[in-house]
Design a protein around this motif. Structure first.
Motif, PDB file in Angstrom:
ATOM      1  N   THR A 137      -6.357  -9.755   6.166  1.00  0.00           N
ATOM      2  CA  THR A 137      -6.001  -9.281   7.503  1.00  0.00           C
ATOM      3  C   THR A 137      -4.555  -8.800   7.491  1.00  0.00           C
ATOM      4  O   THR A 137      -3.744  -9.257   6.694  1.00  0.00           O
ATOM      5  N   ILE A 138      -4.290  -7.855   8.389  1.00  0.00           N
ATOM      6  CA  ILE A 138      -2.958  -7.270   8.505  1.00  0.00           C
ATOM      7  C   ILE A 138      -2.432  -7.577   9.899  1.00  0.00           C
ATOM      8  O   ILE A 138      -3.145  -7.357  10.887  1.00  0.00           O
ATOM      9  N   TYR A 152      -1.014   0.028  10.595  1.00  0.00           N
ATOM     10  CA  TYR A 152      -2.161  -0.707  10.072  1.00  0.00           C
ATOM     11  C   TYR A 152      -2.805   0.049   8.907  1.00  0.00           C
ATOM     12  O   TYR A 152      -3.093  -0.533   7.848  1.00  0.00           O
ATOM     13  N   LEU A 153      -3.025   1.345   9.064  1.00  0.00           N
ATOM     14  CA  LEU A 153      -3.665   2.133   8.016  1.00  0.00           C
ATOM     15  C   LEU A 153      -2.771   2.278   6.785  1.00  0.00           C
ATOM     16  O   LEU A 153      -3.248   2.237   5.654  1.00  0.00           O
ATOM     17  N   GLN A 154      -1.464   2.401   6.996  1.00  0.00           N
ATOM     18  CA  GLN A 154      -0.540   2.453   5.857  1.00  0.00           C
ATOM     19  C   GLN A 154      -0.566   1.136   5.087  1.00  0.00           C
ATOM     20  O   GLN A 154      -0.587   1.127   3.850  1.00  0.00           O
ATOM     21  N   THR A 178     -11.694  -0.226   5.761  1.00  0.00           N
ATOM     22  CA  THR A 178     -11.484  -0.782   7.092  1.00  0.00           C
ATOM     23  C   THR A 178     -12.298   0.046   8.056  1.00  0.00           C
ATOM     24  O   THR A 178     -12.845   1.088   7.693  1.00  0.00           O
ATOM     25  N   ASN A 179     -12.375  -0.413   9.282  1.00  0.00           N
ATOM     26  CA  ASN A 179     -13.142   0.335  10.276  1.00  0.00           C
ATOM     27  C   ASN A 179     -12.551   0.151  11.662  1.00  0.00           C
ATOM     28  O   ASN A 179     -11.752  -0.748  11.897  1.00  0.00           O
ATOM     29  N   LEU A 205     -11.528  -5.540   1.609  1.00  0.00           N
ATOM     30  CA  LEU A 205     -11.951  -5.313   2.989  1.00  0.00           C
ATOM     31  C   LEU A 205     -10.824  -5.775   3.896  1.00  0.00           C
ATOM     32  O   LEU A 205     -10.362  -6.910   3.773  1.00  0.00           O
ATOM     33  N   VAL A 206     -10.380  -4.892   4.796  1.00  0.00           N
ATOM     34  CA  VAL A 206      -9.220  -5.178   5.630  1.00  0.00           C
ATOM     35  C   VAL A 206      -9.574  -5.048   7.103  1.00  0.00           C
ATOM     36  O   VAL A 206     -10.284  -4.126   7.502  1.00  0.00           O
ATOM     37  N   LYS A 207      -9.060  -5.986   7.890  1.00  0.00           N
ATOM     38  CA  LYS A 207      -9.128  -5.903   9.357  1.00  0.00           C
ATOM     39  C   LYS A 207      -7.799  -6.398   9.902  1.00  0.00           C
ATOM     40  O   LYS A 207      -6.987  -6.950   9.179  1.00  0.00           O
ATOM     41  N   GLY A 208      -7.615  -6.204  11.207  1.00  0.00           N
ATOM     42  CA  GLY A 208      -6.413  -6.687  11.858  1.00  0.00           C
ATOM     43  C   GLY A 208      -6.409  -8.196  11.943  1.00  0.00           C
ATOM     44  O   GLY A 208      -7.466  -8.844  11.911  1.00  0.00           O
TER      45      GLY A 208
END
Length: 160
Positions: free
Chosen positions: A142-143, A46-48, A32-33, A116-119
């Protein structure tokens, strides 16, 4: 004055070597970024959640210059070294790579994460690197964001 030591901070070249090691051991790597300027509960959640999707979490961190290039005049509040140090203190974060470009495309193309993760404020079409990841058999997700928790809200509270 003492320098901050951050064993989780990698150059892109160092991270590519570490990524190869993790691939060889079968670890699922999540990427993620973001800016992560004023770390708050929303970021930690989010990071967890991102880390729960795999075995290792790499965070691409916008450099100070990339934020200026993106036109974020009020950011960063904290310099990139400090932001990286704070992220490095989180158990959920395995590695951090600071990037100078406007997007993390080079990081994603080089590291080819499994996930690959984003909000959830992004659609898959908007997520930089989504095509690279899916074309290599990975997935994009997405989270959900925590309501009312953002750097913008915190900065506004401080100003008021």
């Amino acid at each position: 004055m003492m320098e901050l030591q951050n064993p989780k901070l990698y150059s892109l070249e160092e991270m590519a070597v570490q990524r190869k090691r993790w691939r060889e051991t079968g670890d699922q790597v999540v990427f993620t970024n973001g800016c992560f300027d004023i770390l708050h509960a929303g970021h930690v959640y989010y990071l967890q959640e991102a880390r729960r999707q795999g075995d290792r979490l790499i965070v691409g961190l916008n450099s100070d210059q990339s934020l200026v290039t993106l036109g974020k005049r009020d950011q960063p509040i904290q310099p990139e070294e400090d932001r990286a140090f704070v992220l490095g203190g989180l158990e959920s974060v395995d590695a951090i790579v600071i990037f100078e470009e406007e997007t993390p495309a080079i990081l994603v193309d080089t590291l080819i994460p499994d996930i690959l993760v984003k909000g959830a404020d992004y659609s898959e079409e908007e997520i930089v690197g989504a095509h690279t990841v899916t074309s290599h058999g990975g997935k994009v997700m997405t989270i959900p964001l925590l309501s009312g928790r953002s750097t913008t809200i915190i900065a506004q509270r401080i100003k008021n």
